[in-house]
Design an enzyme around this catalytic site. Structure first.
Site, short mmCIF file in Angstrom:
data_model
loop_
_atom_site.label_atom_id
_atom_site.label_comp_id
_atom_site.label_asym_id
_atom_site.label_seq_id
_atom_site.Cartn_x
_atom_site.Cartn_y
_atom_site.Cartn_z
N ASP A 157 -11.17 2.72 3.35
CA ASP A 157 -11.46 1.29 3.18
C ASP A 157 -12.95 1.05 2.94
O ASP A 157 -13.34 -0.03 2.50
CB ASP A 157 -11.07 0.53 4.47
CG ASP A 157 -9.69 -0.08 4.39
OD1 ASP A 157 -9.31 -0.55 3.30
OD2 ASP A 157 -8.99 -0.09 5.42
N GLN A 191 -4.97 -1.30 9.32
CA GLN A 191 -4.84 -2.63 8.74
C GLN A 191 -5.47 -3.68 9.64
O GLN A 191 -5.23 -3.70 10.85
CB GLN A 191 -3.34 -2.93 8.48
CG GLN A 191 -3.09 -4.22 7.72
CD GLN A 191 -3.65 -4.24 6.30
OE1 GLN A 191 -3.77 -3.22 5.64
NE2 GLN A 191 -4.02 -5.42 5.83
N LYS A 249 0.85 -1.20 0.00
CA LYS A 249 0.00 0.00 0.00
C LYS A 249 0.88 1.25 0.00
O LYS A 249 0.61 2.21 -0.71
CB LYS A 249 -0.96 -0.02 1.20
CG LYS A 249 -2.09 -1.03 1.02
CD LYS A 249 -2.93 -1.24 2.26
CE LYS A 249 -3.92 -2.38 2.02
NZ LYS A 249 -4.78 -2.69 3.15
N1 GUN Z 1 -6.99 -6.80 5.82
C1 GUN Z 1 -7.26 -7.57 4.74
N2 GUN Z 1 -7.79 -6.82 3.74
C2 GUN Z 1 -7.85 -5.55 4.20
C3 GUN Z 1 -8.27 -4.31 3.62
O1 GUN Z 1 -8.74 -4.23 2.47
N3 GUN Z 1 -8.15 -3.22 4.43
C4 GUN Z 1 -7.66 -3.29 5.69
N4 GUN Z 1 -7.61 -2.16 6.38
N5 GUN Z 1 -7.26 -4.41 6.24
C5 GUN Z 1 -7.35 -5.53 5.50
#
Ligand code: GUN
Length: 282
Positions: free
Chosen positions: A119, A96, A52
């Site tokens: 998100d 996350q 990311k």
């Molecule tokens: N953990 C697994 N997929 C995601 C996601 O798309 N966003 C976040 N914040 N955590 C995750």
């Protein structure tokens, strides 16, 4: 013989479009910043977070890291989120998941300002999606809609079957397909006649988290198959929830793993960060 939907290529297109708009904003003196919060050092989370941050660098978005130890209390995390909510230099906040077991994930997500929730997990954004209002859309399902649209695959009027009912993929996916005028059925681990239903699908989205679960007996001739899974097979090789080799000759289009849905999630996150700085109104 199936058409292979190239998620890597389409995600690069989207990131390049975002990069151009980010550069235009920068030329007007506006910088976009994403706060990336990770608690603990779950190995998979470390990989996702690194990717990311790399994507942020590629598109010109500033990422501000907050790496907290596993022992961080929920109150301390909520305090950090409150500071980020009130920091005007931060446009997006990403916490996350998964969080350590001593934290209430829903409570933490709902503490994020819905206007910075890139998100699309906050209750207000989930509600906005369900009622056809503007809000942030969860990145993986949003990416899948982009894969279909940019591959000229019509959704309207098609029978779309989603395998899996998670908050991150299955449920928002169903809402998005419905919004695109698909006829939507959700099946899951407790569904009794799963194959009978999946064999009716014109578009089959598989997000069940079981390696190579869907073989040719689950799909209709000519179906479009979208594979959301990322697993390891018996030889420790990355594979999806779909047995790619077994369905390939039966379907009309399919996403590979890796290189299908995976890269789209991050591309849509970049898109959502741009929206946080431009479109989403408080
Ligand atoms: N953990 C697994 N997929 C995601 C996601 O798309 N966003 C976040 N914040 N955590 C995750």
């Amino acid at each position: 013989m199936a058409f292979v939907i190239d998620g890597k290529k389409i995600s690069t297109e989207i990131k390049d479009e975002t990069k151009e708009k980010v550069a235009q904003l920068k030329a007007q003196g506006k910088e976009i910043s994403l706060a990336v919060v990770q608690v603990g050092d779950n190995p998979a989370s470390c990989v996702y977070v690194r990717n990311k941050k790399k994507a942020c660098e590629y598109v010109g978005i500033k990422s501000v890291s907050h790496e907290l130890p596993e022992e961080t209390t929920e109150a301390e995390l909520l305090d950090l989120i409150d500071k980020l909510n009130n920091d005007d230099s931060i446009n997006g906040i990403l916490v996350q998941l998964p969080l350590p077991a001593h934290m209430d994930e829903n409570k933490v997500i709902d503490a994020i300002s819905p206007y910075k929730d890139v998100d699309g997990f906050h209750l207000m954004n989930v509600g906005a999606l369900s009622t056809g209002q503007q809000g942030f859309i969860s990145c993986t399902p949003y990416g899948i809609i982009q894969l279909l649209k940019r591959s000229n695959i019509d959704i309207a009027g098609k029978h779309c079957v989603v395998i899996g009912r998670s908050n991150i993929v299955g449920k928002p996916m169903s809402m998005l397909l419905l919004r695109e005028n698909g006829t939507v059925t959700i099946v899951h681990s407790k569904t009794q006649n799963m194959k009978e239903i999946t064999k009716q699908a014109d578009i089959l989205v598989v997000a069940i988290g079981k390696p190579k679960f869907v073989d040719d007996t689950y799909v209709k001739e000519g179906a479009v198959v979208i594979d959301v899974g990322i697993n390891r097979d018996e030889n420790n090789k990355i594979c999806g929830d779909v047995d790619y080799d077994k369905v390939f000759d039966k379907v009309s289009a399919i996403t590979p793993v890796p290189g299908g849905v995976g890269p789209m999630t991050i591309a849509m996150l970049m898109n959502n960060c741009l929206e946080a700085a431009t479109k989403i109104q408080k």
